[in-house]
Design a protein around this motif. Structure first.
Motif, short mmCIF file in Angstrom:
data_model
loop_
_atom_site.label_atom_id
_atom_site.label_comp_id
_atom_site.label_asym_id
_atom_site.label_seq_id
_atom_site.Cartn_x
_atom_site.Cartn_y
_atom_site.Cartn_z
N LEU A 16 0.82 -1.22 0.00
CA LEU A 16 0.00 0.00 0.00
C LEU A 16 0.85 1.26 0.00
CD1 LEU A 16 -2.88 1.21 0.22
CD2 LEU A 16 -2.61 1.10 2.71
N VAL A 17 1.95 1.24 0.73
CA VAL A 17 2.83 2.41 0.80
C VAL A 17 3.35 2.77 -0.59
CG1 VAL A 17 4.97 3.34 1.74
CG2 VAL A 17 3.49 1.95 3.19
N GLY A 18 3.90 1.80 -1.28
CA GLY A 18 4.43 2.05 -2.62
C GLY A 18 3.34 2.38 -3.61
N ALA A 19 2.16 1.75 -3.46
CA ALA A 19 1.06 2.02 -4.39
C ALA A 19 0.62 3.48 -4.29
CB ALA A 19 -0.12 1.09 -4.08
N ARG A 20 0.51 3.97 -3.07
CA ARG A 20 0.11 5.38 -2.90
C ARG A 20 1.16 6.31 -3.49
NH1 ARG A 20 -2.33 4.63 3.20
NH2 ARG A 20 -4.55 4.66 2.61
N GLU A 21 2.43 5.97 -3.31
CA GLU A 21 3.49 6.80 -3.88
C GLU A 21 3.42 6.80 -5.41
OE1 GLU A 21 7.04 5.17 -2.26
OE2 GLU A 21 6.84 6.17 -0.32
N CYS A 22 3.16 5.64 -6.00
CA CYS A 22 3.06 5.55 -7.46
C CYS A 22 1.87 6.35 -7.98
CB CYS A 22 2.92 4.09 -7.89
SG CYS A 22 4.44 3.13 -7.74
N LEU A 23 0.75 6.24 -7.31
CA LEU A 23 -0.44 6.98 -7.74
C LEU A 23 -0.23 8.48 -7.60
CD1 LEU A 23 -3.24 4.72 -6.21
CD2 LEU A 23 -2.63 4.96 -8.62
N ALA A 24 0.43 8.89 -6.51
CA ALA A 24 0.72 10.31 -6.32
C ALA A 24 1.65 10.81 -7.41
CB ALA A 24 1.33 10.55 -4.94
N ALA A 25 2.65 10.00 -7.76
CA ALA A 25 3.59 10.40 -8.81
C ALA A 25 2.88 10.50 -10.16
CB ALA A 25 4.74 9.40 -8.89
N ALA A 26 1.96 9.57 -10.42
CA ALA A 26 1.21 9.61 -11.67
C ALA A 26 0.32 10.84 -11.74
CB ALA A 26 0.37 8.34 -11.82
N ASP A 27 -0.36 11.13 -10.63
CA ASP A 27 -1.21 12.32 -10.59
C ASP A 27 -0.38 13.58 -10.78
OD1 ASP A 27 -3.42 10.73 -10.19
OD2 ASP A 27 -3.46 11.01 -8.01
N ARG A 28 0.81 13.59 -10.18
CA ARG A 28 1.68 14.76 -10.31
C ARG A 28 2.15 14.92 -11.77
NH1 ARG A 28 4.95 18.15 -7.20
NH2 ARG A 28 5.77 19.69 -8.65
N ALA A 29 2.43 13.81 -12.44
CA ALA A 29 2.85 13.88 -13.83
C ALA A 29 1.76 14.48 -14.71
CB ALA A 29 3.23 12.48 -14.34
N VAL A 30 0.52 14.07 -14.46
CA VAL A 30 -0.61 14.63 -15.21
C VAL A 30 -0.74 16.12 -14.94
CG1 VAL A 30 -3.12 14.59 -15.46
CG2 VAL A 30 -1.86 12.43 -15.29
N ALA A 31 -0.62 16.50 -13.65
CA ALA A 31 -0.74 17.92 -13.28
C ALA A 31 0.37 18.75 -13.90
CB ALA A 31 -0.73 18.06 -11.76
N ASP A 32 1.60 18.22 -13.90
CA ASP A 32 2.73 18.96 -14.49
C ASP A 32 2.56 19.12 -15.99
OD1 ASP A 32 3.93 19.23 -12.04
OD2 ASP A 32 5.34 17.57 -12.31
N ALA A 33 2.07 18.09 -16.64
CA ALA A 33 1.84 18.19 -18.09
C ALA A 33 0.79 19.24 -18.40
CB ALA A 33 1.43 16.83 -18.65
N ALA A 34 -0.29 19.26 -17.59
CA ALA A 34 -1.34 20.26 -17.80
C ALA A 34 -0.82 21.66 -17.53
CB ALA A 34 -2.53 19.94 -16.90
N ALA A 35 0.01 21.79 -16.48
CA ALA A 35 0.55 23.10 -16.13
C ALA A 35 1.43 23.65 -17.25
CB ALA A 35 1.35 23.01 -14.83
N ALA A 36 2.09 22.77 -17.99
CA ALA A 36 2.94 23.22 -19.09
C ALA A 36 2.13 23.87 -20.20
CB ALA A 36 3.74 22.04 -19.66
N THR A 37 0.85 23.56 -20.24
CA THR A 37 -0.04 24.18 -21.24
C THR A 37 -0.81 25.35 -20.66
OG1 THR A 37 -1.95 22.75 -20.74
CG2 THR A 37 -0.31 21.92 -22.32
N GLY A 38 -0.53 25.69 -19.39
CA GLY A 38 -1.20 26.82 -18.76
C GLY A 38 -2.44 26.46 -17.98
N VAL A 39 -2.77 25.17 -17.87
CA VAL A 39 -3.95 24.72 -17.14
C VAL A 39 -3.51 24.04 -15.84
CG1 VAL A 39 -6.00 23.24 -17.17
CG2 VAL A 39 -5.25 24.39 -19.27
N VAL A 40 -4.04 24.49 -14.72
CA VAL A 40 -3.69 23.91 -13.43
C VAL A 40 -4.70 22.81 -13.10
CG1 VAL A 40 -3.34 24.32 -10.97
CG2 VAL A 40 -2.71 26.08 -12.64
N ARG A 41 -4.19 21.60 -12.88
CA ARG A 41 -5.03 20.46 -12.50
C ARG A 41 -4.45 19.81 -11.26
NH1 ARG A 41 -8.51 18.87 -16.56
NH2 ARG A 41 -8.11 19.75 -18.63
N GLY A 42 -5.11 18.75 -10.84
CA GLY A 42 -4.60 17.98 -9.72
C GLY A 42 -5.42 18.19 -8.46
N ARG A 43 -4.75 18.02 -7.32
CA ARG A 43 -5.42 18.08 -6.03
C ARG A 43 -4.66 19.04 -5.12
NH1 ARG A 43 -4.91 15.36 -1.06
NH2 ARG A 43 -6.87 14.95 0.03
#
Length: 295
Positions: free
Chosen positions: A65-92
């Motif tokens: 569970l510890v590693g799974a949460r870290e992986c999911l957080a990293a994936a969510d962060r990757a999506v948010a960073d990609a969106a931010a590069a286009t000027g759109v803020v996403r994530g949590r």
């Protein structure tokens, strides 16, 4: 193994129920159970101990569970960073606040933030300053609004001062001190007090003031902010509370009276966050608050 399987494991771990986990993930229970069973076969371990009434993590499941949460957080962060590069803020964005916060109108702030960044999911948690600061250090919160005794700063986090405040004495409207121009701690030390829980920063502000004056007081009632004022209104005790927090409440409650305290506690309100790789959603909130340049 894929991210969806990890999401299923996290959902079951948090709900302790396959049916509720399936509902949270918007999938039929048979599909969720099948995917988790497939993951267990791949890993060669059982992640959950199950019976007709209970579902619990095994020791292997807790480790996974510890590693799974870290992986999911990293994936969510990757999506948010990609969106931010286009000027759109996403994530949590996870926000914490003390219930006596007064330097910032947090509900108004969250409304303004949502209007500017509608794609961010905001979560709000109330708590004590020490637990909120620890949550930032642990990565559970992104930012928090804290209050600490004068001379103390939040540890292990970045922080800016939002406001300085003085405590006032809060008494029932019919109390002997109601209407007094000012009092000292010496004059009220023999009274029965209502205060926050022992060991919390909110309580420490008053405890330290009395200790510095060489005084001992009787705190008979320990409660949260909402209950503190109700206990005072019933004549069960008096309290020292931050003026910026209590004044608006007292103006609407004729059962409460405020008295300035000459040598009373002083509080500093802080905005705190982690400087370690703040997310685009966190940076956007700091920009809304006018402290983005400090990141």
């Amino acid at each position: 193994m894929d991210l969806q399987q990890m999401r299923y494991v996290v959902a079951v771990a948090e709900t302790r129920n396959f049916t509720r986990a399936a509902e949270r993930c918007s999938v039929v229970q048979s599909a969720l159970s099948h995917r988790i069973a497939g993951l267990e076969r791949e890993l060669g371990v059982k992640l959950f101990a199950r019976s007709s009434r209970r579902t619990e993590l095994t020791s292997a499941g807790a480790a996974f569970l510890v590693g799974a949460r870290e992986c999911l957080a990293a994936a969510d962060r990757a999506v948010a960073d990609a969106a931010a590069a286009t000027g759109v803020v996403r994530g949590r964005l996870a926000v914490g606040m003390i219930v006596t916060s007064a330097a910032v109108d947090v509900p108004e702030l969250l409304q303004r933030y949502r209007s500017q960044h509608p794609h961010v999911r905001v979560a709000l948690r109330a708590g004590g300053s020490d637990t909120l600061a620890a949550a930032i250090r642990n990565g559970e919160l992104d930012i928090a609004f804290l209050g600490l005794p004068e001379g103390e700063r939040p540890s292990g986090v970045e922080a800016v001062v939002l406001d300085h405040d003085e405590h006032v004495l809060v008494v029932p409207a019919g109390h002997r001190l109601a209407g007094t121009s000012q009092v000292t701690l010496q004059e009220v030390a023999e009274e029965t007090f209502v205060d926050f829980m022992d060991g919390t920063p909110g309580r420490a502000q008053s405890d330290q003031a009395f200790a510095a004056a060489g005084l001992v007081r009787d705190v008979a009632y320990e409660a949260g902010a909402a209950l503190v004022t109700r206990l005072i209104a019933r004549g069960l005790g008096i309290a020292l509370l931050p003026s910026a927090f209590i004044r608006p409440l007292a103006e609407e409650d004729p059962e409460l009276a405020l008295v300035p305290v000459v040598d009373g506690p002083r509080r500093i309100e802080y905005l705190a966050w982690s400087r370690f790789n703040p997310s685009p959603a966190t940076r956007a909130m700091l920009d809304v608050l006018g402290v983005g340049r400090q990141v």
